[in-house]
Design an enzyme around this catalytic site. Sequence first.
Site, mmCIF file in Angstrom:
data_model
loop_
_atom_site.group_PDB
_atom_site.id
_atom_site.type_symbol
_atom_site.label_atom_id
_atom_site.label_comp_id
_atom_site.label_asym_id
_atom_site.label_seq_id
_atom_site.Cartn_x
_atom_site.Cartn_y
_atom_site.Cartn_z
ATOM 1 N N ASP A 88 0.852 -1.190 0.000
ATOM 2 C CA ASP A 88 0.000 0.000 0.000
ATOM 3 C C ASP A 88 0.886 1.238 0.000
ATOM 4 O OD1 ASP A 88 -3.168 0.423 1.634
ATOM 5 O OD2 ASP A 88 -2.055 1.861 0.426
ATOM 6 N N ASP A 107 -3.389 2.555 -5.891
ATOM 7 C CA ASP A 107 -2.214 2.657 -5.018
ATOM 8 C C ASP A 107 -1.988 1.460 -4.099
ATOM 9 O OD1 ASP A 107 -4.301 3.027 -3.276
ATOM 10 O OD2 ASP A 107 -3.309 4.595 -2.138
ATOM 11 N N GLU A 108 -2.599 0.335 -4.407
ATOM 12 C CA GLU A 108 -2.377 -0.834 -3.549
ATOM 13 C C GLU A 108 -2.478 -2.119 -4.359
ATOM 14 O OE1 GLU A 108 -5.611 -1.938 -0.859
ATOM 15 O OE2 GLU A 108 -6.808 -0.394 -1.814
#
Length: 419
Positions: free
Chosen positions: A17, A112-113
């Site tokens: 993350d 974003d992860e």
Amino acid sequence: MAASHQPAFSRTIFHVDMDAFFVSVEELYDPSLKGKAVVVGGQRHERGVVSAASYEARKFGVHSALPLRTAAKLCPHAIFVNGHPERYRECSEKVYKVLTAFSPQVEMASIDEAYLEMTGTARLHGPPMKAAHKLHHRMKEETQLNCSIGIGSSRLIAKVSSAQAKPNGVLWIVPGEEAKFLAPLDVREIPGVGKVMESHLHALGIKKVGDLARLEESELGERFGKWGLALAGKARGEDAGGWFDTEVGADISAKSISHEHTYNEDTADANQLEATLMRLSEMVGRRLREANFYARTIQLKLRYKDFSTITRAHTLPAATQLDGEIFEQARTLFRRNWKAGREVRLLGVQASSFEAQAEQIDLLEGGQQQRWKNALAAADRLRDKFGESSVKLAGGMRGTFRERTHENPSGLPGKSKAR
DNA sequence: TCTGGGGTCCTAGGACCC
DNA sequence: TCTGGGGTCCTAGGACCC
């Protein structure tokens, strides 16, 4: 107390993350933002919410989803920055490259992860902690961005532990220790438990995951249905039910494409509203063409001044990816459901029920559709060159289709060479 | 506080069919 | 003639996530 025993076999999953992703990307473009209170998402007086806040701004109670105006009150000295989706997409691709070079089974869960299947990679990367630190280092080196990594025997444990590892940390929950790790955490830390579920659980005196784990599974099932049963498994750290239960890296294709717009000031101007629908339909159509999807269902979303919201959908006999057809459906739904004079806050257009190919009802219609597609593809290329506002193809419904496609596919004067 | 934009999944009811 | 039961499609709304 019984000693926790290690299961004979367990999976190893990483959840990677990125830390304060949007803020960190903005800092790459403007290093003077580093270390300051930064709010990404819009300007301080705008109608909108915070997309991301720097750790400095978070100290003042600013967090994502907070109205920008509230953020400005809580943290008056914060720097407000507009979001740049293209920048985030570009950085996200770099992140993806680092991850795929590290493990063949990577699944981006959002911009974003990501989840990485790391089971059986010890010979290549070493034990989990060593592997994670290697990845963490590589990520920083190649993207200049910080991330946190959670390691666990399930997606759930990996996800929850990456949150606990923030910022810029690595956390491994050793197999067998899952329940012990989760027990002291708020139920809200379980992915899928939001505001509403949390307050239901609080009403039952359940605040921590440990309280949840002590409850009978059957009771959770009775109270909350299918979800309750899944919740019982989650309290033990299992990927119970739904998406969590799927293989990491399995191919997931999009199920819907949508665009919406909130006005800076509410409006009841029919022309303005329909012009917005046109624009949104064009954006949806464009994305369908890029993805080569044909949609059968078109949905209108309408939010009034008082925030009351309705959705109205229509399913077509044949799938489409044409701006004009999308707009026609959206406009029909709008005219049928908008109470004239009522001020509108938001409009949205969504396409779903995708098919790989449109069914062509007869040859004539099929040929026309193909020519329309060519014209729209040309318009898409023009938009790439000259910006979103340069082409209003489907807006110019006055001219006939034929006039616009011969020699001048865009309908714009003098720019047909763009292809 | 005055609430974005892009998504996913679930529930529930009605239509329709066998 | 007082009413079955299951399956699928469609629609609307809502919780939740980043």
